[in-house]
Enzyme design. Structure first.
Site, PDB file in Angstrom:
ATOM      1  N   CYS A   1       1.441  19.255 -18.517  1.00 40.24           N
ATOM      2  CA  CYS A   1       1.929  18.150 -19.337  1.00 40.24           C
ATOM      3  C   CYS A   1       2.592  18.687 -20.597  1.00 40.24           C
ATOM      4  O   CYS A   1       2.021  19.536 -21.287  1.00 40.24           O
ATOM      5  CB  CYS A   1       0.773  17.217 -19.699  1.00 40.24           C
ATOM      6  SG  CYS A   1       1.195  15.900 -20.857  1.00 40.24           S
TER       7      CYS A   1
ATOM      8  N   GLN B   1       0.826  -1.202   0.000  1.00 35.90           N
ATOM      9  CA  GLN B   1       0.000   0.000   0.000  1.00 35.90           C
ATOM     10  C   GLN B   1       0.864   1.257   0.000  1.00 35.90           C
ATOM     11  O   GLN B   1       0.334   2.362  -0.047  1.00 35.90           O
ATOM     12  CB  GLN B   1      -0.917  -0.014   1.227  1.00 35.90           C
ATOM     13  CG  GLN B   1      -1.856  -1.209   1.260  1.00 35.90           C
ATOM     14  CD  GLN B   1      -2.510  -1.400   2.617  1.00 35.90           C
ATOM     15  OE1 GLN B   1      -3.625  -0.937   2.853  1.00 35.90           O
ATOM     16  NE2 GLN B   1      -1.802  -2.073   3.528  1.00 35.90           N
TER      17      GLN B   1
ATOM     18  N   HIS C   1      -1.459   1.289  -4.471  1.00 38.66           N
ATOM     19  CA  HIS C   1      -1.833   2.706  -4.505  1.00 38.66           C
ATOM     20  C   HIS C   1      -0.927   3.526  -5.423  1.00 38.66           C
ATOM     21  O   HIS C   1      -0.899   4.745  -5.328  1.00 38.66           O
ATOM     22  CB  HIS C   1      -1.813   3.287  -3.090  1.00 38.66           C
ATOM     23  CG  HIS C   1      -2.823   2.657  -2.186  1.00 38.66           C
ATOM     24  ND1 HIS C   1      -2.682   2.594  -0.806  1.00 38.66           N
ATOM     25  CD2 HIS C   1      -3.998   2.036  -2.466  1.00 38.66           C
ATOM     26  CE1 HIS C   1      -3.717   1.973  -0.282  1.00 38.66           C
ATOM     27  NE2 HIS C   1      -4.531   1.634  -1.261  1.00 38.66           N
TER      28      HIS C   1
END
Length: 308
Positions: free
Chosen positions: A214, A137, A155
């Site tokens: 981006c 996790q 995750h």
């Protein structure tokens, strides 16, 4: 076949920290492992042939990375601050500015953390054929740094960045270089560290921090991690379920399993009547499902267990 459930409770004895000298310890006070607890866990591991392991923040605290829930030393115990929510990140440019400014400051230290003896022990289990699959996790990449291959980062991983527009994935280190170019004179004073590369900075300090978009489409950049309030990809969940179905025992290491995304696999293990052991300081959400519970440091215990 399940063994009678055993919870090992021992008087807490403080011991030296396993984190590097000069680094704050985020491991809560706990007992040292005794011979009886090690013997029981050794027997559990020895009987398994295809071990399924779930790890959590309790592994990484021993490398100096703070967590959210540890008693007395976790973020929730130390401060009233709470982690970024997915909905806030996607809807608010100011929230993204605040998040990335803090992450920019915290990244050099966060990215420099190294695996500890618990990570290395689990990697050896994989090498020797004991560990069938590991689900973490954590988003700190410490299992990958240790050489783990049979691994799912449930995750995601903070060492990767994704575009919410076109889906392009890039390295977090590359984004750090872009931050530096855009903010050559920007400086901030921090007042502490938080989980997942976050640090404490007053809001007024981030007002002039510039966040790049981006390079491919101009979209919003987000770490490739599952924020609070978001859901784990369904294909990832099914993949992990499939690996669990191939396993014959489950070990939880360093997780309270308070988040359902990890806890669901303990419910699935219970449905399959798989043997379950938990190694974690303090109670977990799945204690009632475990045949064996050891409340000690992960590194101390796992490094003492032989994967035979």
């Amino acid at each position: 076949m399940r063994l009678p459930r055993q919870i090992l409770t021992m008087h807490a004895v403080r011991r030296a920290s396993s984190v590097p000298a000069g680094m704050v310890s985020f491991v809560p006070a706990c007992s040292t492992a005794d011979a009886h607890s090690l013997e029981l866990l050794q027997d559990f591991v020895s009987r398994a042939t295809r071990m399924f392991v779930i790890t959590g923040a309790g592994l990484s605290t021993e490398s100096g990375i703070p967590d959210y829930r540890s008693e007395g030393v976790g973020l929730y115990a130390r401060t009233d601050r709470r982690p970024m929510q997915y909905s806030e990140f996607v809807r608010s440019a100011k929230a993204r500015q605040r998040y990335w400014a803090r992450n920019f400051v915290g990244w050099p230290q966060f990215s420099s953390h190294l695996p500890n003896s618990a990570h290395r022990a689990l990697q050896r289990w994989e090498e020797r054929g004991k560990l069938h699959w590991l689900v973490t996790q954590n988003v700190d990449s410490l299992h990958s740094k240790a050489g783990q291959k049979r691994l799912t980062e449930l995750h995601g991983c903070a060492h990767r960045v994704m575009c919410l527009g076109c889906g392009a994935v890039s390295e977090r280190e590359e984004l750090q270089a872009r931050f530096i170019v855009l903010n050559p004179e920007w400086r901030a004073q921090t007042s502490g560290v938080a989980p997942d590369g976050d640090v404490f900075i007053e809001d007024e300090q981030v007002l002039h921090f510039r966040v790049p978009s981006c390079e491919a489409c101009g979209g919003i950049l987000k770490p490739e991690v599952t924020f609070f309030g978001d859901n784990v990809n369904k294909a990832t969940v099914q993949f992990v379920r499939d690996r669990l179905a191939e396993s014959d025992a489950v070990l939880v290491a360093g997780s309270s399993l308070q988040v359902y995304s990890g806890y669901r696999f303990l419910l699935a293990a219970s449905d399959r009547k798989l043997a379950v052991a938990i190694l974690n300081i303090g109670p977990t959400r799945a204690d009632h499902l475990a045949e064996l519970k050891v409340s000690c440091r992960c590194g101390e215990v796992l490094s003492a267990i032989h994967s035979v």
